[in-house]
Design a protein around this motif. Structure first.
Motif, mmCIF file in Angstrom:
data_model
loop_
_atom_site.group_PDB
_atom_site.id
_atom_site.type_symbol
_atom_site.label_atom_id
_atom_site.label_comp_id
_atom_site.label_asym_id
_atom_site.label_seq_id
_atom_site.Cartn_x
_atom_site.Cartn_y
_atom_site.Cartn_z
ATOM 1 N N VAL A 225 57.053 57.363 47.575
ATOM 2 C CA VAL A 225 55.655 57.778 47.609
ATOM 3 C C VAL A 225 55.554 59.274 47.947
ATOM 4 O O VAL A 225 56.273 59.787 48.794
ATOM 5 C CB VAL A 225 54.859 56.942 48.634
ATOM 6 C CG1 VAL A 225 55.438 57.048 50.047
ATOM 7 C CG2 VAL A 225 53.396 57.346 48.631
ATOM 8 N N GLY A 226 54.689 59.963 47.226
ATOM 9 C CA GLY A 226 54.463 61.378 47.483
ATOM 10 C C GLY A 226 55.394 62.319 46.762
ATOM 11 O O GLY A 226 55.254 63.541 46.881
ATOM 12 N N SER A 227 56.348 61.796 45.989
ATOM 13 C CA SER A 227 57.340 62.654 45.340
ATOM 14 C C SER A 227 56.887 63.176 43.981
ATOM 15 O O SER A 227 57.267 64.278 43.586
ATOM 16 C CB SER A 227 58.663 61.896 45.162
ATOM 17 O OG SER A 227 59.153 61.442 46.403
ATOM 18 N N ILE A 228 56.120 62.387 43.260
ATOM 19 C CA ILE A 228 55.738 62.736 41.888
ATOM 20 C C ILE A 228 54.238 63.012 41.773
ATOM 21 O O ILE A 228 53.822 64.050 41.280
ATOM 22 C CB ILE A 228 56.125 61.614 40.900
ATOM 23 C CG1 ILE A 228 57.633 61.302 41.010
ATOM 24 C CG2 ILE A 228 55.751 62.008 39.474
ATOM 25 C CD1 ILE A 228 58.532 62.422 40.574
ATOM 26 N N GLY A 229 53.423 62.072 42.230
ATOM 27 C CA GLY A 229 51.981 62.213 42.111
ATOM 28 C C GLY A 229 51.502 61.901 40.698
ATOM 29 O O GLY A 229 52.296 61.670 39.785
#
Length: 260
Positions: A225-229
């Protein structure tokens, strides 16, 4: 203020009249939410909103969706889907059996796009949870999403230079030109089961479908979570993938195409 909620008879039958009436009165319903179907924001004070109840073997999670995306309904899923990789559909849960309540649950966000590797375009799916994924039975904080996938055979990726190896037993189900599910091997050699399943089939572009038919396989990338968006363009998606790979937060596998 009363919410613009739709609560179907089948959802009401599962959660009870008292809970349904509280939702309709706006007591337990969220104002804003992320639609469980299209994953974009919604507002139950401004637009018609469907209540969608996901029921596993022991746990139920109440989610919300734009009424234009999904009708109010009950969706049966496996407990593994609800508690394992599929976490926090909205963070709002209805405890039908409080002594067996699950922690905050989350869903997997799936984005399709074309990825250029070694001069050739490949169809790809990018998977990112909406919240940290913990190992089933684990206590405390942390994020075990990538370790769990590596144990399943996914390979860590430090740069997108080569096509990842095929993960045997897994496949991507495409039917009538739409994305339906990612399948994993069943237990004890049984029929494949859905690791991820679309609440409603996802549309893919003609270019993506053509590349999938050409290669007869799909590349799947996964990140915490939060790595790609949510990236609106494929060039921005590629930049996010490259950054996640460089930071050691990306795993990948190639999967045969099932369907057409």
């Amino acid at each position: 203020m009363p919410r613009m909620l739709d609560v179907s008879d089948e959802v009401r039958a599962e959660i009870g009249d008292e809970e349904a009436d509280r939702l309709l009165a706006g007591e337990n319903a969220p104002g804003s939410y992320d639609c469980t179907s299209c994953r974009t924001p919604g507002d139950s004070e401004q637009e018609r909103t469907s209540t969608v109840l996901f029921i596993g073997d022991e746990t139920a999670v109440l989610a919300f969706a734009h009424a234009t995306c999904l009708p109010s309904q009950v969706v049966q899923v496996t407990e593994e889907q609800l508690q394992g990789a599929v976490k926090s559909i909205t963070g709002d849960s209805v405890d039908l059996e409080p002594d067996k309540a699950a922690p905050e649950q989350a869903v997997l966000g799936v984005t399709s796009g074309l990825v250029l590797i070694a001069g050739e375009l490949h169809p790809a799916l990018v998977v990112e949870p909406t919240a940290p994924v913990v190992r089933p039975g684990a206590t405390g904080a942390g994020d075990d999403f990538l370790p769990l996938l590596i144990e399943q055979g996914f390979m860590p990726v430090t740069e997108l230079a080569d096509v990842p190896p095929v993960l045997h037993g897994w496949s991507v189900l495409l039917a009538m030109g739409q994305l339906h599910a990612v399948l994993q091997p069943g237990t004890n050699g049984g029929q494949p089961v859905a690791w991820w399943q679309a609440h409603q089939p996802l549309l893919v572009t003609d270019g993506w479908r053509a590349a999938a038919n050409k290669h007869q396989q799909v590349l799947m990338f996964a990140a915490p979570v939060g790595s790609i968006g949510r990236q609106p363009r494929e060039d921005l998606l590629r930049e996010a993938l490259d950054k996640a790979a460089a930071n050691g937060k990306l795993v990948a596998a190639a999967m045969p195409l099932a369907g057409t």
